[in-house]
Design a protein around this motif. Structure first.
Motif, PDB file in Angstrom:
ATOM      1  N   MET A  98       0.829  -1.208   0.000  1.00 12.39           N
ATOM      2  CA  MET A  98       0.000   0.000   0.000  1.00 12.39           C
ATOM      3  C   MET A  98       0.861   1.256   0.000  1.00 12.39           C
ATOM      4  N   GLN A  99       1.930   1.260   0.794  1.00  8.27           N
ATOM      5  CA  GLN A  99       2.821   2.415   0.800  1.00  8.27           C
ATOM      6  C   GLN A  99       3.336   2.715  -0.599  1.00  8.27           C
ATOM      7  N   LYS A 100       3.837   1.688  -1.261  1.00  7.81           N
ATOM      8  CA  LYS A 100       4.417   1.912  -2.593  1.00  7.81           C
ATOM      9  C   LYS A 100       3.359   2.328  -3.592  1.00  7.81           C
ATOM     10  N   SER A 101       2.211   1.676  -3.609  1.00  7.24           N
ATOM     11  CA  SER A 101       1.168   2.009  -4.573  1.00  7.24           C
ATOM     12  C   SER A 101       0.600   3.404  -4.322  1.00  7.24           C
ATOM     13  N   LEU A 102       0.378   3.761  -3.056  1.00  3.65           N
ATOM     14  CA  LEU A 102      -0.165   5.077  -2.746  1.00  3.65           C
ATOM     15  C   LEU A 102       0.824   6.181  -3.058  1.00  3.65           C
ATOM     16  N   MET A 103       2.104   5.960  -2.777  1.00  4.76           N
ATOM     17  CA  MET A 103       3.107   6.961  -3.114  1.00  4.76           C
ATOM     18  C   MET A 103       3.205   7.149  -4.618  1.00  4.76           C
ATOM     19  N   VAL A 245       6.740  -2.170 -10.281  1.00  2.88           N
ATOM     20  CA  VAL A 245       7.654  -2.316  -9.145  1.00  2.88           C
ATOM     21  C   VAL A 245       8.320  -3.686  -9.223  1.00  2.88           C
ATOM     22  N   GLN A 246       9.635  -3.701  -9.027  1.00  5.38           N
ATOM     23  CA  GLN A 246      10.408  -4.925  -9.176  1.00  5.38           C
ATOM     24  C   GLN A 246      10.812  -5.480  -7.822  1.00  5.38           C
ATOM     25  N   SER A 247      10.972  -6.798  -7.771  1.00  9.49           N
ATOM     26  CA  SER A 247      11.431  -7.493  -6.566  1.00  9.49           C
ATOM     27  C   SER A 247      12.851  -7.010  -6.228  1.00  9.49           C
ATOM     28  N   PRO A 248      13.196  -6.923  -4.949  1.00 11.77           N
ATOM     29  CA  PRO A 248      12.507  -7.449  -3.756  1.00 11.77           C
ATOM     30  C   PRO A 248      11.426  -6.537  -3.195  1.00 11.77           C
ATOM     31  N   ASP A 249      11.236  -5.362  -3.782  1.00  6.95           N
ATOM     32  CA  ASP A 249      10.169  -4.480  -3.310  1.00  6.95           C
ATOM     33  C   ASP A 249       8.820  -5.039  -3.743  1.00  6.95           C
ATOM     34  N   VAL A 250       7.753  -4.583  -3.099  1.00  8.28           N
ATOM     35  CA  VAL A 250       6.424  -5.090  -3.402  1.00  8.28           C
ATOM     36  C   VAL A 250       5.460  -3.922  -3.554  1.00  8.28           C
ATOM     37  N   SER A 251       4.388  -4.159  -4.271  1.00  8.61           N
ATOM     38  CA  SER A 251       3.270  -3.228  -4.385  1.00  8.61           C
ATOM     39  C   SER A 251       1.993  -4.064  -4.400  1.00  8.61           C
ATOM     40  N   LEU A 252       0.859  -3.395  -4.465  1.00 10.28           N
ATOM     41  CA  LEU A 252      -0.396  -4.146  -4.511  1.00 10.28           C
ATOM     42  C   LEU A 252      -0.467  -5.014  -5.754  1.00 10.28           C
ATOM     43  N   GLY A 253       0.075  -4.512  -6.865  1.00  9.26           N
ATOM     44  CA  GLY A 253       0.051  -5.298  -8.098  1.00  9.26           C
ATOM     45  C   GLY A 253       0.879  -6.558  -8.009  1.00  9.26           C
TER      46      GLY A 253
END
Length: 341
Positions: A98-103, A245-253
């Protein structure tokens, strides 16, 4: 007859001060709070932001921590949303996603709105070759398939991080808003206050910043609010197919993409991210709809309660007017011409 008897009393008209920003804010808040669905949407958006940015501080797990004793475990007291196949906490993953997608959604909406405002306002105000070049660029960008171009260019910018992904989404998300801003600027530049500033020698860019764009603020706020939901959906779709967004980071997608195969066997891996996405987009749209009605003075959408209140007030005013007319008439229904003195 004396001069005192023939004197006519003229009522003194006291000029009223223009509405202050605080009074306008009260009016906007009153109209926004009258829309219960918009108010609920705003509360849900605030709660989701709190869940995304405050939730990770509530639990003792990071989204990268692995619990080797609990792999693919359902929700429990230790792991509120359960764990994934390698033992990561799903709640921590969802909050990080959620943090990544909302930002990404907020930054894309901000950049695309600023770009659309600048190009649309300059095209509408200056006209001529500036207008022609700007609209040619808009038409050219609308022809390009944004999804395919972003999917092709995203591997090139993979090492640049997610900010490059934000720039790609913003570049392909401003054209429609720029057209609307241009048309609104065309109608505003002929207003008296803009013409007066131009005749006084004010610089054109200062006129755009001080007179044109502030009068478009309500539209730009509404457009940016709705653009957040659209940007989150675009990021989710591209990340779902591996272009965001690429691994190792995550997003809702990425969470939805990883958990789709376990939607039936391990639903806690799929549904938290999917439900958060649906709830957020729906809440943002409700809030944007309420902002549109609150900031638009020509909006005639009122609730049934407000409509009944206005009808009751109008009925009371008509009754008082009829009573005042009956009292001030020279004759009444019970008088006859012979009964007058």
């Amino acid at each position: 007859m004396t001069a005192t008897e023939t004197a006519t009393v003229v009522p003194l008209e006291i000029p009223t001060a223009p509405a202050s920003p605080s009074s306008r804010g009260k009016v906007v808040w009153g109209r926004f709070s009258a829309r219960k669905d918009a108010l609920i949407g705003a509360v849900v958006v605030v709660l989701l932001f709190l869940l995304a940015f405050v939730g990770p501080f509530v639990i003792p797990y990071e989204y990268t921590d692995i619990d080797f004793t609990a792999m693919t475990q359902p929700p429990s007291a230790a792991h509120w949303f359960g764990t994934d196949q390698i033992g990561r906490d799903v709640f921590a993953l969802t909050a990080r996603g959620m943090q990544k997608s909302l930002m990404i959604g907020l930054l894309v909406a901000l950049f695309s709105t600023v770009l659309a405002s600048a190009i649309g306002a300059c095209a509408g105000y200056f006209g001529g070759w500036v207008d022609r070049v700007s609209m040619f660029l808009v038409d050219l960008m609308l022809v390009f398939p944004a999804f395919l171009i972003i999917s092709v260019m995203s591997p090139v910018f993979k090492e640049s991080g997610w900010l490059a992904f934000v720039a790609l989404l913003a570049v392909f998300g401003w054209m429609i808003t720029a057209r609307v801003v241009r048309s609104m600027t065309l109608s505003l530049k002929d207003q008296e206050f803009v013409r007066a500033a131009r005749f006084m020698g004010v610089h054109p860019f200062r006129i755009i910043l001080r007179h044109i764009l502030p009068n478009l603020a309500s539209f730009l706020i509404i457009d940016a609010t709705i653009a957040v939901g659209g940007a989150v959906m675009a990021e989710t779709g591209l990340s779902y197919f591996g272009f965001g967004v690429q691994s190792p980071d995550v997003s809702l997608g990425t969470l939805i993409s990883v958990g789709k195969d376990s939607a039936l066997t391990s639903p806690w891996l799929f549904y938290p991210a999917a439900l958060v996405l649906v709830i957020f987009v729906l809440a943002v749209n409700l809030m944007g709809d309420g902002l549109r009605d609150a900031l638009d003075p020509t909006s005639d959408r009122v609730s049934g309660k407000q409509r009944r209140k206005v009808a009751r007030e109008a009925k009371a005013l008509r009754a008082e007017a009829a009573k005042a007319t009956a009292l001030t008439s020279p004759t009444s229904a019970h008088e006859t011409p012979g009964s007058r003195a």
